[in-house]
Write an enzyme that holds these catalytic residues in place. Structure first.
Site, mmCIF file in Angstrom:
data_model
loop_
_atom_site.group_PDB
_atom_site.id
_atom_site.type_symbol
_atom_site.label_atom_id
_atom_site.label_comp_id
_atom_site.label_asym_id
_atom_site.label_seq_id
_atom_site.Cartn_x
_atom_site.Cartn_y
_atom_site.Cartn_z
ATOM 1 N N GLU A 73 -99.049 -20.425 -12.488
ATOM 2 C CA GLU A 73 -99.490 -19.784 -11.239
ATOM 3 C C GLU A 73 -101.003 -19.788 -11.281
ATOM 4 O OE1 GLU A 73 -100.997 -17.973 -8.499
ATOM 5 O OE2 GLU A 73 -100.713 -16.226 -9.771
ATOM 6 N N CYS A 98 -106.328 -14.374 -6.607
ATOM 7 C CA CYS A 98 -106.094 -15.809 -6.404
ATOM 8 C C CYS A 98 -105.775 -16.127 -4.957
ATOM 9 C CB CYS A 98 -104.987 -16.299 -7.322
ATOM 10 S SG CYS A 98 -103.429 -15.408 -7.168
#
Length: 491
Positions: free
Chosen positions: A246, A280
């Protein structure tokens, strides 16, 4: 200063590797110092996890879940203490780290539900027997945690992996060792058996030793694309090892005409600058339609951004943002702004360091509409690139013009535009009139392209924590009435 910073096989031990020091982002005071785990200690942690695997994986799932629920209860008891630890080492304001702890607590129940729904057991009755579907744990898994959510994001790997029956070696970011240590102490207190969860602190050499260990059956990683790509290369040619990545994103937020300009600006600010831009899913590129309405949005955004004052994590009243994680991060962001300016970018609000030896940064907005080749990079901090567009087709093309594919979003009253975006966007998260940084715990979380390898976390974390086992079974074995062609069983 060296103390017992590593948890291996149920014991806290001193490190034998190089010294690592954690400095306060706010004033560079030493918060934590210890020796890292060396290669031999990493091997010992992996061995301890392997030794603990059989007993842990063969416990009834209900017994494993009891430990997870006890951990969640302890988190609730210690939530203020842990929130302050996270704030200390990340400089995020207390209001935000308190929400991080609540997310950690909630992860227990949602992970149990996801495990039951996505990787539980099922049975289908067939004319001549039954078809069974069960799921089995991978074995020993390495968990690599990031610094931006040092409690919540590793927790999102650890809990699903433990429910599934895996044992773990956890290597947190060297920038947030305190949060990891305090969290593992709560797992120990919750009654997790020795060896089921091991903690090794350290930087690159510790992480490399963990990746290279032959005992590891899977790797769960959250962090930068550069590091994730490095992991992918290191594990190349080893398909037997499960790898879930991820990573980050160069996320675009498209702003169409919207009557409530303040509501639009609030959503932009929440998308771009929350956590000092260190999520993110933060918006890195703001796409605003050309015209008077777009001009008004930008004018108001500049006014609001100029009034954001970063401050100490426990300041009263609470600030919207604290600092970034380190002085190196400050330097990287200032250099990125300088490079964009040299390419022709125009700073509408300058990103500036508030004071020397502090990571407090004022948010920056830079108009790169006239830059011919805008670098496709993730600037991990409060630096927002502005791009203007004329048509939605143009905006969509700009949004998709990235090697990343984590998040994109739209601010618009037009549902038809969102329908188009959801059909054509190359991103795992596509929001409408909501901040890019918002996500549901009942949904998968992850991206495509350079943002991940199709192993989304959150509700889908259960999927990469276990492998499916399909079985055809019959209680009795009987000779069929009709035999296969060419077979004869004489009397």
């Amino acid at each position: 200063m060296n103390y017992k910073a590593h948890y291996i096989g149920g014991r806290w031990i001193e490190g034998q590797g190089e010294s690592i020091t954690k400095f306060s982002p706010i004033d560079q005071q030493v918060l934590w110092q210890a020796n890292s785990a060396d290669a031999s200690q990493v091997r010992a942690a992996c061995h301890a996890a392997r030794e603990a695997f059989y007993a842990w994986s063969h416990l009834p799932a209900s017994e494993r879940i009891k430990v997870i629920q006890t951990f969640a209860a302890l988190l609730n008891e210690e939530k203020e203490t842990l929130a302050r630890v996270i704030s200390q080492e990340t400089s995020k304001p207390l209001w935000e780290t308190r929400t991080e702890i609540q997310s950690m607590i909630g992860k227990a129940a949602i992970s149990i539900e996801a495990w039951e729904q996505r990787t539980g057991e099922s049975e289908t009755i067939m004319p001549d027997g039954r078809a069974l579907l069960r799921h089995r744990p991978h074995g020993v898994m390495a968990v690599f945690g990031p610094y931006n959510f040092p409690g919540h994001l590793p927790n999102g790997h650890i809990i699903p992996a433990l429910i599934a029956g895996n044992t773990l070696v956890f290597k947190p970011s060297e920038l947030t060792p305190m949060t990891a240590e305090e969290t593992v102490k709560l797992w120990e207190k919750a009654g997790l058996p020795a060896g089921v969860l091991n903690l090794v602190q350290g930087a690159r050499s510790t992480g490399t030793a963990l990746l290279e260990d032959k005992q590891i059956d899977g790797v769960l990683f959250t962090g930068s694309a550069n590091t994730g790509f490095h992991f992918h290369r290191m594990l190349g040619g080893q398909p037997e090892k499960m790898l879930a990545l991820e990573m980050g994103g160069n996320n675009a937020l498209i702003v169409d005409a919207y009557d409530d300009i303040d509501a639009a600006v609030y959503t932009i600010v929440q998308s771009a600058f929350i956590s000092a831009g260190q999520r993110c899913t933060c918006a890195r590129r703001l796409l605003v339609k050309n015209g008077a309405h777009g001009d008004a949005v930008i004018k108001r955004l500049v006014e609001v951004t100029e009034r954001i004052v970063p401050s100490h994590w426990d300041a009263q009243p609470q600030p919207f943002i604290g600092g970034v994680i380190s002085l190196q991060a400050v330097q990287n962001l200032l250099e990125a702004q300088d490079r964009l300016q040299k390419l022709g970018g125009i700073s509408l609000v300058s990103l500036e360091q508030c004071q020397p030896q502090s990571t407090l940064l004022t948010p920056g907005i830079i108009d790169v509409s006239q830059v011919a080749d805008v670098p496709d990079e993730e600037y991990f901090g409060p630096l927002l690139m502005l791009m203007r567009y004329d048509t939605f087709d143009e905006a969509l093309a700009i949004a998709n013009n990235t090697r990343f594919g984590l998040a994109t979003g739209l601010i618009s009253p037009d549902a038809a535009l969102f329908q188009r975006l959801s059909e054509d966007a190359r991103a795992g998260i596509v929001n409408w009139n909501k901040p890019l940084t918002g996500a549901s715990s009942k949904a998968p979380f992850g991206g495509i392209g350079a943002s991940g390898n199709y192993r989304p976390s959150a509700y889908y974390a259960a999927d990469y924590c276990a492998w499916p086992m399909a079985s055809l079974v019959a209680d009795e074995l009987t000779l069929p009435e009709t035999l296969a062609p060419g077979l004869h069983f004489p009397d």
